[in-house]
Design a protein around this motif. Sequence first.
Motif, PDB file in Angstrom:
ATOM      1  N   LEU A  24      -8.819  -1.891  -6.184  1.00  0.00           N
ATOM      2  CA  LEU A  24      -7.476  -2.422  -6.415  1.00  0.00           C
ATOM      3  C   LEU A  24      -7.396  -3.883  -5.997  1.00  0.00           C
ATOM      4  O   LEU A  24      -6.762  -4.708  -6.681  1.00  0.00           O
ATOM      5  CB  LEU A  24      -6.458  -1.587  -5.644  1.00  0.00           C
ATOM      6  CG  LEU A  24      -4.988  -2.002  -5.780  1.00  0.00           C
ATOM      7  CD1 LEU A  24      -4.529  -1.908  -7.227  1.00  0.00           C
ATOM      8  CD2 LEU A  24      -4.105  -1.131  -4.888  1.00  0.00           C
ATOM      9  N   GLY A  25      -8.039  -4.223  -4.889  1.00  0.00           N
ATOM     10  CA  GLY A  25      -8.061  -5.625  -4.459  1.00  0.00           C
ATOM     11  C   GLY A  25      -8.784  -6.527  -5.446  1.00  0.00           C
ATOM     12  O   GLY A  25      -8.389  -7.683  -5.652  1.00  0.00           O
ATOM     13  N   ILE A  26      -9.834  -6.016  -6.082  1.00  0.00           N
ATOM     14  CA  ILE A  26     -10.551  -6.815  -7.084  1.00  0.00           C
ATOM     15  C   ILE A  26      -9.641  -7.091  -8.279  1.00  0.00           C
ATOM     16  O   ILE A  26      -9.611  -8.222  -8.803  1.00  0.00           O
ATOM     17  CB  ILE A  26     -11.826  -6.076  -7.524  1.00  0.00           C
ATOM     18  CG1 ILE A  26     -12.830  -6.022  -6.368  1.00  0.00           C
ATOM     19  CG2 ILE A  26     -12.459  -6.759  -8.731  1.00  0.00           C
ATOM     20  CD1 ILE A  26     -14.063  -5.188  -6.667  1.00  0.00           C
ATOM     21  N   VAL A  27      -8.898  -6.090  -8.698  1.00  0.00           N
ATOM     22  CA  VAL A  27      -7.977  -6.287  -9.826  1.00  0.00           C
ATOM     23  C   VAL A  27      -6.900  -7.311  -9.469  1.00  0.00           C
ATOM     24  O   VAL A  27      -6.568  -8.212 -10.269  1.00  0.00           O
ATOM     25  CB  VAL A  27      -7.350  -4.945 -10.235  1.00  0.00           C
ATOM     26  CG1 VAL A  27      -6.275  -5.154 -11.298  1.00  0.00           C
ATOM     27  CG2 VAL A  27      -8.421  -3.986 -10.736  1.00  0.00           C
ATOM     28  N   ILE A  28      -6.345  -7.204  -8.264  1.00  0.00           N
ATOM     29  CA  ILE A  28      -5.315  -8.156  -7.842  1.00  0.00           C
ATOM     30  C   ILE A  28      -5.889  -9.571  -7.756  1.00  0.00           C
ATOM     31  O   ILE A  28      -5.245 -10.551  -8.172  1.00  0.00           O
ATOM     32  CB  ILE A  28      -4.725  -7.723  -6.487  1.00  0.00           C
ATOM     33  CG1 ILE A  28      -3.966  -6.401  -6.647  1.00  0.00           C
ATOM     34  CG2 ILE A  28      -3.802  -8.803  -5.929  1.00  0.00           C
ATOM     35  CD1 ILE A  28      -3.446  -5.839  -5.346  1.00  0.00           C
ATOM     36  N   ALA A  29      -7.111  -9.685  -7.253  1.00  0.00           N
ATOM     37  CA  ALA A  29      -7.740 -11.004  -7.145  1.00  0.00           C
ATOM     38  C   ALA A  29      -7.980 -11.630  -8.517  1.00  0.00           C
ATOM     39  O   ALA A  29      -7.978 -12.855  -8.664  1.00  0.00           O
ATOM     40  CB  ALA A  29      -9.058 -10.891  -6.381  1.00  0.00           C
ATOM     41  N   LEU A  80      -8.117 -12.261 -19.296  1.00  0.00           N
ATOM     42  CA  LEU A  80      -8.254 -11.447 -18.093  1.00  0.00           C
ATOM     43  C   LEU A  80      -8.328  -9.961 -18.417  1.00  0.00           C
ATOM     44  O   LEU A  80      -8.950  -9.192 -17.665  1.00  0.00           O
ATOM     45  CB  LEU A  80      -7.098 -11.722 -17.141  1.00  0.00           C
ATOM     46  CG  LEU A  80      -7.121 -13.092 -16.450  1.00  0.00           C
ATOM     47  CD1 LEU A  80      -5.980 -13.208 -15.456  1.00  0.00           C
ATOM     48  CD2 LEU A  80      -8.452 -13.316 -15.738  1.00  0.00           C
ATOM     49  N   ILE A  81      -7.700  -9.540 -19.502  1.00  0.00           N
ATOM     50  CA  ILE A  81      -7.850  -8.145 -19.917  1.00  0.00           C
ATOM     51  C   ILE A  81      -9.305  -7.848 -20.257  1.00  0.00           C
ATOM     52  O   ILE A  81      -9.868  -6.810 -19.849  1.00  0.00           O
ATOM     53  CB  ILE A  81      -6.930  -7.848 -21.118  1.00  0.00           C
ATOM     54  CG1 ILE A  81      -5.467  -7.833 -20.674  1.00  0.00           C
ATOM     55  CG2 ILE A  81      -7.295  -6.514 -21.756  1.00  0.00           C
ATOM     56  CD1 ILE A  81      -4.492  -7.674 -21.823  1.00  0.00           C
ATOM     57  N   ILE A  82      -9.939  -8.766 -20.985  1.00  0.00           N
ATOM     58  CA  ILE A  82     -11.355  -8.587 -21.328  1.00  0.00           C
ATOM     59  C   ILE A  82     -12.213  -8.579 -20.071  1.00  0.00           C
ATOM     60  O   ILE A  82     -13.123  -7.743 -19.904  1.00  0.00           O
ATOM     61  CB  ILE A  82     -11.801  -9.684 -22.306  1.00  0.00           C
ATOM     62  CG1 ILE A  82     -11.015  -9.570 -23.618  1.00  0.00           C
ATOM     63  CG2 ILE A  82     -13.297  -9.588 -22.574  1.00  0.00           C
ATOM     64  CD1 ILE A  82     -11.293 -10.689 -24.595  1.00  0.00           C
ATOM     65  N   VAL A  83     -11.948  -9.522 -19.164  1.00  0.00           N
ATOM     66  CA  VAL A  83     -12.727  -9.583 -17.921  1.00  0.00           C
ATOM     67  C   VAL A  83     -12.520  -8.322 -17.087  1.00  0.00           C
ATOM     68  O   VAL A  83     -13.471  -7.775 -16.507  1.00  0.00           O
ATOM     69  CB  VAL A  83     -12.342 -10.842 -17.120  1.00  0.00           C
ATOM     70  CG1 VAL A  83     -13.002 -10.831 -15.747  1.00  0.00           C
ATOM     71  CG2 VAL A  83     -12.747 -12.097 -17.884  1.00  0.00           C
TER      72      VAL A  83
END
Length: 469
Positions: A254-259, A291-294
């Motif tokens: 979750l932290g990776i997604v937020i970052a 960012l969706i692709i990443v």
Amino acid sequence: MSDNAGPGQEPGQPGDTQPGQPNQPSQPTQPGPAYPGGETLPRYPSPGGYGQPSYGQPGYGQSGYGQPPYGQPGYGQPPYGQPGYGQPGYGQRPPPYGAPHPGYAAPGYGWAPAPAPGGVPLRPLGVGDILSGAFTLIRRNPAATLGMTAIIQTISAIIGAFISYSELSSLHNVASLPAGATPAQVRHVLGQFATSFLPFVPVQIALAIVFQAVLTGMLTGALGHGLLGDKITIGQAWRIARVPSVIGLSLLLLGIVIAIWLPLAIIVLVLALAHVTVAAVLIGVVGGIALIIVSIWISVRLALAVPALVLEDTGVVTALKRSWELVRGSWWRIFGISLLAAIVVAFIGGVLQFPFNILSSLAGGGSGLTSIFNNTGTTTASVAAPTVLSIVIGSVGSIIAATVTRPISAGVTVLLYTDMRIRKEGLDLALNQASQAQALTGNEFRNVWRPGLPGPAGPPPGSGPTTPY
């Protein structure tokens, strides 16, 4: 007519012997073929004579019809000291009764089938093997998969039902504001919404992470044992679930997604506050697509972290690294199978939950509309207040849908992880050896999955049949 040789007959022909007497070689009558040095060999009678083959019989140094020369194997016969067709070699055990012989498989195949102690073949898996294998593992151990999921989902649904009722009631109050409401009424309703709805959001997120971690860890352990043909209890699944580590992994993901998304959100917010609307919209749209692709790319690279964490008994960071390395070079394959599995799971869940959604709406669910009469006699549409019955029906539908679909998703993830380990590290050999052991302890089970560590020893030679492949 005389039986003796007549004029023009050579000795050794039928007229050369008397009836009842054996055919004896006679003296040479004419020279035979000459050698290069000029010598000649005497010529003896042909039929049964010494040095000349009779009809259908081999001569000296020559092989006859169907007979091999000395020192060479005949047709269909192996050389001395080598196993023949269908026969084991010296010092080798024959295959068990009913098992295909090594090198000879069932019709239509080039090798013997791979062992499948848990119903899933221990070899590189195809798309069909992974999807069907998930159902097979669930069917072979329903108590530790469906039963455990039903228990956890029921507890989660009971807690979530109270939260959902409070949230839907708050939304109903906001949606029921009259058109000519005063500012004081609006502030009152929004204040109630903030105090009754917003505090439940982090609680729901926390509960979702905890229940997700518990269910994922327990299912992963149960399915890992299922591949070896072992059936474990819910208590055993709990002991190998590593719930705290799975929770930590979930928070880190979750932290990776937020970052990933936080910088874009800050940039768009700053541009919007600076009244640079066009730039804010352009950067938001283009950056959002990028960012969706990443995010999808990173999520696929880290999709195998949970099985690595639970089965290998490793750390959180190490599990992320293991997933990153295992998916390397197979990103599109993992993405395609995961997407297909997600579509199948969504379809099954939608079919199972659809009747309950209809019943919930008929029972007065918060998503329905009711018609009320105002003072002028006209009807207006208003959001219906949620009822306890509608919440209960919706919760039952979610429990049934999640009980069926969650083990399927976990099974696909575990089989994808196993498939990549087999393709890159030859894990099938260790799993096949471990499946022949009995009553694996916790450490033995973990050693099977840990890379570079030997698994438990199989049965001693001669103690039981093994399937060659």
